[in-house]
Design an enzyme around this catalytic site. Structure first.
Site, PDB file in Angstrom:
ATOM      1  N   TYR A   1       0.830  -1.199   0.000  1.00 46.20           N
ATOM      2  CA  TYR A   1       0.000   0.000   0.000  1.00 46.20           C
ATOM      3  C   TYR A   1       0.869   1.256   0.000  1.00 46.20           C
ATOM      4  O   TYR A   1       0.666   2.182  -0.788  1.00 46.20           O
ATOM      5  CB  TYR A   1      -0.918  -0.025   1.224  1.00 46.20           C
ATOM      6  CG  TYR A   1      -1.804   1.185   1.370  1.00 46.20           C
ATOM      7  CD1 TYR A   1      -2.803   1.458   0.446  1.00 46.20           C
ATOM      8  CD2 TYR A   1      -1.653   2.053   2.456  1.00 46.20           C
ATOM      9  CE1 TYR A   1      -3.633   2.565   0.578  1.00 46.20           C
ATOM     10  CE2 TYR A   1      -2.477   3.161   2.601  1.00 46.20           C
ATOM     11  CZ  TYR A   1      -3.456   3.407   1.665  1.00 46.20           C
ATOM     12  OH  TYR A   1      -4.269   4.512   1.803  1.00 46.20           O
TER      13      TYR A   1
ATOM     14  N   LYS B   1       1.644   4.301  -2.930  1.00 48.14           N
ATOM     15  CA  LYS B   1       1.456   5.722  -2.645  1.00 48.14           C
ATOM     16  C   LYS B   1       2.701   6.529  -3.031  1.00 48.14           C
ATOM     17  O   LYS B   1       2.594   7.621  -3.601  1.00 48.14           O
ATOM     18  CB  LYS B   1       1.116   5.931  -1.170  1.00 48.14           C
ATOM     19  CG  LYS B   1      -0.259   5.404  -0.774  1.00 48.14           C
ATOM     20  CD  LYS B   1      -1.365   6.046  -1.606  1.00 48.14           C
ATOM     21  CE  LYS B   1      -2.735   5.600  -1.146  1.00 48.14           C
ATOM     22  NZ  LYS B   1      -3.809   6.161  -2.003  1.00 48.14           N
TER      23      LYS B   1
ATOM     24  N   ILE C   1      -8.324   8.155   8.784  1.00 47.45           N
ATOM     25  CA  ILE C   1      -9.549   8.941   8.728  1.00 47.45           C
ATOM     26  C   ILE C   1     -10.622   8.300   9.597  1.00 47.45           C
ATOM     27  O   ILE C   1     -10.910   7.107   9.470  1.00 47.45           O
ATOM     28  CB  ILE C   1     -10.061   9.077   7.283  1.00 47.45           C
ATOM     29  CG1 ILE C   1      -8.964   9.684   6.390  1.00 47.45           C
ATOM     30  CG2 ILE C   1     -11.320   9.925   7.240  1.00 47.45           C
ATOM     31  CD1 ILE C   1      -8.477  11.043   6.839  1.00 47.45           C
TER      32      ILE C   1
END
Length: 210
Positions: A32, A36, A62
């Site tokens: 992941y 990015k 988040i």
């Protein structure tokens, strides 16, 4: 304008973990995080070669009252609310002292819109650290207890603990604050209060029809 949402997963264990600077070592250990960083490098290429207005925010964990958890490393900070309201107990998959950068969804939405509406002449970077909160799992549990006094928690770290330990405990987003005026509206107290109010209303038992 092209917006690429990056992540604190772009950092790695070789990155300074406290007050992580905007420009620093990017050596992630997860797929992941690798994707990015790849995205960040691609938008930098288009920025420099074609002057394309590319913009990147490195998002923290988040917290949202609207989106179910998906098993991510920062999802304990969402799961804990559901479990506290419905069962009064939560088994946390990271240690109590684990601290990660986070942000409440309303701040994410408002900040992203603000960033995208900023005139490009004010931006001296195309990649910005972006955060609002940093608190430990224990800090969050204690704040929830102020609203739900009989809430209890225990800790059983799993494989996600190693991922959390490779990420920053806090990040420096002073560039975002200086260049386009970023300023979060929700602290730990305000976020916890709003999450509990919203989820308590949604999760309250429904009366059966007779």
């Amino acid at each position: 304008r092209i917006f690429w949402p990056s992540s604190i997963a772009a950092f790695g264990s070789s990155t300074p973990r406290d007050n992580t600077p905007n420009d620093t070592i990017l050596q992630p250990s997860t797929m992941y995080g690798i994707t990015k960083v790849t995205g960040e490098l691609l938008v930098e290429y288009y920025w420099k070669k074609y002057q394309l207005d590319t913009r990147v925010l490195r998002l923290p964990g988040i917290i949202s009252s609207e989106t179910p958890c998906g098993g991510g490393t920062t999802d304990y900070a969402v799961e804990i609310f559901y479990e506290a309201i419905e069962r009064k107990h939560y088994t946390c998959f990271v240690r109590p002292d684990t601290s990660l950068p986070t942000m409440y969804m309303p701040d994410l939405l408002n900040g992203t819109i603000q960033f995208m509406e900023t005139d490009v002449s004010r931006l001296h970077r195309h990649v910005y650290n972006f955060t609002a909160l940093s608190f430990s799992a224990k800090d969050l549990a204690m704040e929830i207890t102020k609203h739900i006094p009989d809430f209890t928690i225990d800790y059983k770290p799993d494989f996600r603990q190693n991922i959390a330990d490779s990420w920053p405990r806090s990040i420096d987003d002073s560039l975002a604050r200086q260049e386009w005026g970023w300023e979060p509206q929700y602290g730990l107290k305000e976020m916890t209060n709003d999450m509990i109010q919203r989820l308590s209303q949604r999760l309250k038992p429904k009366k059966s029809c007779e």
